[in-house]
Design a protein around this motif. Structure first.
Motif, PDB file in Angstrom:
ATOM      1  N   LEU A   1       1.580   6.616  -6.790  1.00  0.00           N
ATOM      2  CA  LEU A   1       0.510   7.482  -7.247  1.00  0.00           C
ATOM      3  C   LEU A   1       1.017   9.002  -7.074  1.00  0.00           C
ATOM      4  CD1 LEU A   1      -2.675   7.551  -8.156  1.00  0.00           C
ATOM      5  CD2 LEU A   1      -2.889   7.913  -5.503  1.00  0.00           C
ATOM      6  N   ALA A   2       1.520   9.277  -5.989  1.00  0.00           N
ATOM      7  CA  ALA A   2       1.904  10.713  -5.917  1.00  0.00           C
ATOM      8  C   ALA A   2       3.072  10.973  -6.887  1.00  0.00           C
ATOM      9  CB  ALA A   2       2.682  10.704  -4.662  1.00  0.00           C
TER      10      ALA A   2
ATOM     11  N   GLY B   1       2.466   1.762  -3.416  1.00  0.00           N
ATOM     12  CA  GLY B   1       1.265   2.075  -4.474  1.00  0.00           C
ATOM     13  C   GLY B   1       1.168   3.620  -4.293  1.00  0.00           C
ATOM     14  N   ALA B   2       1.115   4.018  -3.004  1.00  0.00           N
ATOM     15  CA  ALA B   2       0.841   5.317  -2.787  1.00  0.00           C
ATOM     16  C   ALA B   2       1.869   6.365  -3.145  1.00  0.00           C
ATOM     17  CB  ALA B   2       0.387   5.780  -1.081  1.00  0.00           C
TER      18      ALA B   2
ATOM     19  N   THR C   1       0.894  -1.118  -0.031  1.00  0.00           N
ATOM     20  CA  THR C   1       0.115  -0.021   0.121  1.00  0.00           C
ATOM     21  C   THR C   1       0.817   1.266  -0.055  1.00  0.00           C
ATOM     22  OG1 THR C   1      -1.527  -1.188   1.233  1.00  0.00           O
ATOM     23  CG2 THR C   1      -1.867   1.161   1.279  1.00  0.00           C
TER      24      THR C   1
ATOM     25  N   GLY D   1       2.877   9.779  -9.876  1.00  0.00           N
ATOM     26  CA  GLY D   1       2.308  10.241 -11.097  1.00  0.00           C
ATOM     27  C   GLY D   1       1.540  11.485 -11.028  1.00  0.00           C
ATOM     28  N   VAL D   2       0.995  11.949 -10.063  1.00  0.00           N
ATOM     29  CA  VAL D   2       0.410  13.113  -9.820  1.00  0.00           C
ATOM     30  C   VAL D   2       1.163  14.176 -10.190  1.00  0.00           C
ATOM     31  CG1 VAL D   2      -0.814  14.597  -8.334  1.00  0.00           C
ATOM     32  CG2 VAL D   2      -1.731  12.394  -8.390  1.00  0.00           C
TER      33      VAL D   2
END
Length: 93
Positions: A40-41, A36-37, A33, A43-44
């Motif tokens: 994701l960060a 993955g976070a 997790t 990617g943003v």
């Protein structure tokens, strides 16, 4: 691990084996997790930094010109679309 713990020969290790397997699963889930976070960060951040919010006027003008130069309409159903040239025929003298 749970299946092995049900083996009659593993009775003395069963409780510790199941506990260790459950802890390993939860810890791996936590790390997954977190990773993955972080992905994701990142990617943003990449999207916000390098993708444009809107096209500049030079790109809009070039795209408008390209679109006007290629007068093409589609005829047919969604599965098989044929391009048909709808440009006017050149004038004959």
């Amino acid at each position: 691990a749970i299946a092995v713990s049900k083996n009659p020969g593993a009775k003395q290790f069963a409780n510790g084996l199941v506990t260790t397997a459950n802890q390993a699963f939860v810890e791996a889930f936590r790390w997954g997790t977190r990773v993955g976070a972080v992905v994701l960060a990142l990617g943003v951040i990449i999207v916000l930094r390098w993708l444009p919010a809107r096209a500049d006027q030079a790109h809009i003008d070039a795209q408008t010109k390209d679109h006007a130069d290629s007068k093409v309409e589609t005829v047919g159903n969604a599965d098989t679309v044929d391009a048909v040239d709808t440009a006017p025929e050149p004038a004959r003298a």
